[in-house]
Design an enzyme around this catalytic site. Structure first.
Site, PDB file in Angstrom:
ATOM      1  N   ASP A  15       0.857  -1.184   0.000  1.00  0.00           N
ATOM      2  CA  ASP A  15       0.000   0.000   0.000  1.00  0.00           C
ATOM      3  C   ASP A  15       0.897   1.239   0.000  1.00  0.00           C
ATOM      4  O   ASP A  15       1.683   1.437   0.919  1.00  0.00           O
ATOM      5  CB  ASP A  15      -0.854  -0.066   1.278  1.00  0.00           C
ATOM      6  CG  ASP A  15      -1.786   1.110   1.432  1.00  0.00           C
ATOM      7  OD1 ASP A  15      -1.633   2.120   0.720  1.00  0.00           O
ATOM      8  OD2 ASP A  15      -2.670   1.015   2.306  1.00  0.00           O
ATOM      9  N   ILE A  16       0.744   2.074  -0.999  1.00  0.00           N
ATOM     10  CA  ILE A  16       1.638   3.232  -1.133  1.00  0.00           C
ATOM     11  C   ILE A  16       1.479   4.211   0.032  1.00  0.00           C
ATOM     12  O   ILE A  16       2.409   4.930   0.372  1.00  0.00           O
ATOM     13  CB  ILE A  16       1.432   3.934  -2.497  1.00  0.00           C
ATOM     14  CG1 ILE A  16       2.664   4.753  -2.866  1.00  0.00           C
ATOM     15  CG2 ILE A  16       0.159   4.760  -2.523  1.00  0.00           C
ATOM     16  CD1 ILE A  16       2.705   5.211  -4.303  1.00  0.00           C
TER      17      ILE A  16
ATOM     18  N   ASN B  16      -7.297  12.179 -10.431  1.00  0.00           N
ATOM     19  CA  ASN B  16      -8.061  12.512 -11.629  1.00  0.00           C
ATOM     20  C   ASN B  16      -7.986  14.024 -11.826  1.00  0.00           C
ATOM     21  O   ASN B  16      -7.528  14.744 -10.947  1.00  0.00           O
ATOM     22  CB  ASN B  16      -9.492  11.977 -11.571  1.00  0.00           C
ATOM     23  CG  ASN B  16     -10.257  12.587 -10.424  1.00  0.00           C
ATOM     24  OD1 ASN B  16     -10.332  13.809 -10.297  1.00  0.00           O
ATOM     25  ND2 ASN B  16     -10.812  11.743  -9.571  1.00  0.00           N
TER      26      ASN B  16
ATOM     27  N   GLY C 291      -9.549   4.165  -5.539  1.00  0.00           N
ATOM     28  CA  GLY C 291      -8.218   3.590  -5.728  1.00  0.00           C
ATOM     29  C   GLY C 291      -7.156   4.269  -4.880  1.00  0.00           C
ATOM     30  O   GLY C 291      -7.369   4.601  -3.713  1.00  0.00           O
ATOM     31  N   VAL C 292      -6.003   4.464  -5.489  1.00  0.00           N
ATOM     32  CA  VAL C 292      -4.876   5.105  -4.808  1.00  0.00           C
ATOM     33  C   VAL C 292      -5.263   6.488  -4.297  1.00  0.00           C
ATOM     34  O   VAL C 292      -4.906   6.884  -3.182  1.00  0.00           O
ATOM     35  CB  VAL C 292      -3.699   5.251  -5.796  1.00  0.00           C
ATOM     36  CG1 VAL C 292      -2.703   6.267  -5.341  1.00  0.00           C
ATOM     37  CG2 VAL C 292      -3.007   3.939  -5.985  1.00  0.00           C
ATOM     38  N   ASP C 293      -5.971   7.211  -5.107  1.00  0.00           N
ATOM     39  CA  ASP C 293      -6.369   8.581  -4.779  1.00  0.00           C
ATOM     40  C   ASP C 293      -7.163   8.607  -3.462  1.00  0.00           C
ATOM     41  O   ASP C 293      -6.853   9.386  -2.545  1.00  0.00           O
ATOM     42  CB  ASP C 293      -7.234   9.077  -5.947  1.00  0.00           C
ATOM     43  CG  ASP C 293      -7.333  10.582  -6.030  1.00  0.00           C
ATOM     44  OD1 ASP C 293      -6.605  11.264  -5.291  1.00  0.00           O
ATOM     45  OD2 ASP C 293      -8.127  11.074  -6.854  1.00  0.00           O
TER      46      ASP C 293
ATOM     47  N   THR D 170      -3.516   1.926 -14.178  1.00  0.00           N
ATOM     48  CA  THR D 170      -3.805   0.489 -14.313  1.00  0.00           C
ATOM     49  C   THR D 170      -5.025   0.017 -13.522  1.00  0.00           C
ATOM     50  O   THR D 170      -5.326  -1.170 -13.490  1.00  0.00           O
ATOM     51  CB  THR D 170      -2.599  -0.368 -13.877  1.00  0.00           C
ATOM     52  OG1 THR D 170      -2.353  -0.134 -12.482  1.00  0.00           O
ATOM     53  CG2 THR D 170      -1.365  -0.038 -14.687  1.00  0.00           C
TER      54      THR D 170
ATOM     55  N   TYR E 236      -8.618   3.270 -14.737  1.00  0.00           N
ATOM     56  CA  TYR E 236      -8.304   3.749 -16.098  1.00  0.00           C
ATOM     57  C   TYR E 236      -7.882   2.621 -17.049  1.00  0.00           C
ATOM     58  O   TYR E 236      -7.585   2.871 -18.212  1.00  0.00           O
ATOM     59  CB  TYR E 236      -7.265   4.871 -16.052  1.00  0.00           C
ATOM     60  CG  TYR E 236      -7.809   6.199 -15.553  1.00  0.00           C
ATOM     61  CD1 TYR E 236      -9.143   6.341 -15.178  1.00  0.00           C
ATOM     62  CD2 TYR E 236      -6.997   7.318 -15.451  1.00  0.00           C
ATOM     63  CE1 TYR E 236      -9.637   7.552 -14.717  1.00  0.00           C
ATOM     64  CE2 TYR E 236      -7.487   8.541 -15.001  1.00  0.00           C
ATOM     65  CZ  TYR E 236      -8.816   8.652 -14.621  1.00  0.00           C
ATOM     66  OH  TYR E 236      -9.295   9.867 -14.176  1.00  0.00           O
TER      67      TYR E 236
HETATM   68  P1  ADP Z   1      -6.065   4.994 -12.220  1.00  0.00           P
HETATM   69  O1  ADP Z   1      -7.340   5.801 -12.177  1.00  0.00           O
HETATM   70  O2  ADP Z   1      -4.865   5.815 -12.643  1.00  0.00           O
HETATM   71  O3  ADP Z   1      -6.229   3.713 -12.964  1.00  0.00           O
HETATM   72  P2  ADP Z   1      -6.306   3.585  -9.643  1.00  0.00           P
HETATM   73  O4  ADP Z   1      -6.095   4.173  -8.300  1.00  0.00           O
HETATM   74  O5  ADP Z   1      -7.666   3.133  -9.999  1.00  0.00           O
HETATM   75  O6  ADP Z   1      -5.760   4.697 -10.675  1.00  0.00           O
HETATM   76  O7  ADP Z   1      -5.311   2.371  -9.845  1.00  0.00           O
HETATM   77  C1  ADP Z   1      -3.939   2.484 -10.112  1.00  0.00           C
HETATM   78  C2  ADP Z   1      -3.210   1.285  -9.537  1.00  0.00           C
HETATM   79  O8  ADP Z   1      -3.022   1.468  -8.139  1.00  0.00           O
HETATM   80  C3  ADP Z   1      -3.957  -0.045  -9.677  1.00  0.00           C
HETATM   81  O9  ADP Z   1      -3.015  -1.024 -10.101  1.00  0.00           O
HETATM   82  C4  ADP Z   1      -4.468  -0.322  -8.274  1.00  0.00           C
HETATM   83  O10 ADP Z   1      -4.553  -1.726  -8.005  1.00  0.00           O
HETATM   84  C5  ADP Z   1      -3.381   0.290  -7.438  1.00  0.00           C
HETATM   85  N1  ADP Z   1      -3.732   0.679  -6.065  1.00  0.00           N
HETATM   86  C6  ADP Z   1      -4.955   0.873  -5.502  1.00  0.00           C
HETATM   87  N2  ADP Z   1      -4.816   1.256  -4.216  1.00  0.00           N
HETATM   88  C7  ADP Z   1      -3.478   1.301  -3.945  1.00  0.00           C
HETATM   89  C8  ADP Z   1      -2.697   1.606  -2.797  1.00  0.00           C
HETATM   90  N3  ADP Z   1      -3.258   1.964  -1.642  1.00  0.00           N
HETATM   91  N4  ADP Z   1      -1.337   1.538  -2.914  1.00  0.00           N
HETATM   92  C9  ADP Z   1      -0.750   1.205  -4.075  1.00  0.00           C
HETATM   93  N5  ADP Z   1      -1.425   0.911  -5.201  1.00  0.00           N
HETATM   94  C10 ADP Z   1      -2.789   0.949  -5.134  1.00  0.00           C
END
Ligand code: ADP
Length: 176
Positions: A13-14, A27, A35-37, A126, A129
């Protein structure tokens, strides 16, 4: 700008990473998402969103363009900055690889402006998007390797095995 950074891979987890700058796959509204955001804003706290709102009001009323990057504080994350970048959406007709490469390049450029020496990236585009993981890994690794920067260490933080394997295959890291 010196050489290219050392590349490291982490599965996880980042928002649990420690780095000078953590990159957010944002976005264009800069107002948060899933997601990450979502994870970054949840763990980082409201300070990040407040700065995003201010940036939006001052400079990005029409949204942060795809492929660009902008920095805010990192709130409660173990980092000094969050660098928000907007990845391209992968459509049925494909996606523009130059825009995905631009996310990595622009994030490193912003990191250099800030003086960040360690940067953690997620696999931009990934998730929601839908960019195919192997291709996204290729673009990420090639772009970071090909971008002159003073950043010394780039960590790709991959959320699941599939993402980790795709990046490991590109970097040439043996499986742990
Ligand atoms: P995008 O809209 O750019 O596709 P996402 O957040 O939906 O962004 O996903 C980008 C990548 O980050 C995906 O491979 C997802 O599995 C991964 N991801 C989601 N949550 C986390 C997290 N907490 N830490 C690291 N990677 C994550």
């Amino acid at each position: 700008m010196t050489a290219t950074p050392a590349l490291t891979l982490v599965r996880g987890d980042i928002t649990r990473q420690s780095a000078d700058a953590i990159v957010n796959a944002a976005n264009s509204s800069l107002l948060g998402g899933g997601g990450v955001d979502g994870a970054i804003h949840r763990r980082g706290g409201p300070e990040i969103l407040a700065e995003c709102r201010a940036l939006r009001a001052a400079r990005y009323g029409k949204g942060l363009p795809t492929g660009r990057a902008v920095a805010t504080t990192a709130g409660r994350l173990d980092a000094r900055w969050v660098i928000h970048t907007v990845g391209p959406v992968y459509q049925a007709s494909g996606g523009d690889p130059e825009l995905l490469a631009s996310c990595y390049r622009e994030s490193l450029r912003v990191a250099d402006e800030l003086g960040a020496r360690t940067v953690a990236f997620p696999a931009i585009s990934t998730g929601v998007y839908r960019w195919p993981m192997d291709d996204a890994a290729r673009i990420a690794v090639e772009t970071v390797r090909g971008t002159p920067t003073d950043v010394e260490k780039v960590t790709f933080v991959l959320f699941d095995d599939r993402a980790y394997e795709a990046f490991a295959a590109r970097i040439g890291t043996p499986r742990p």
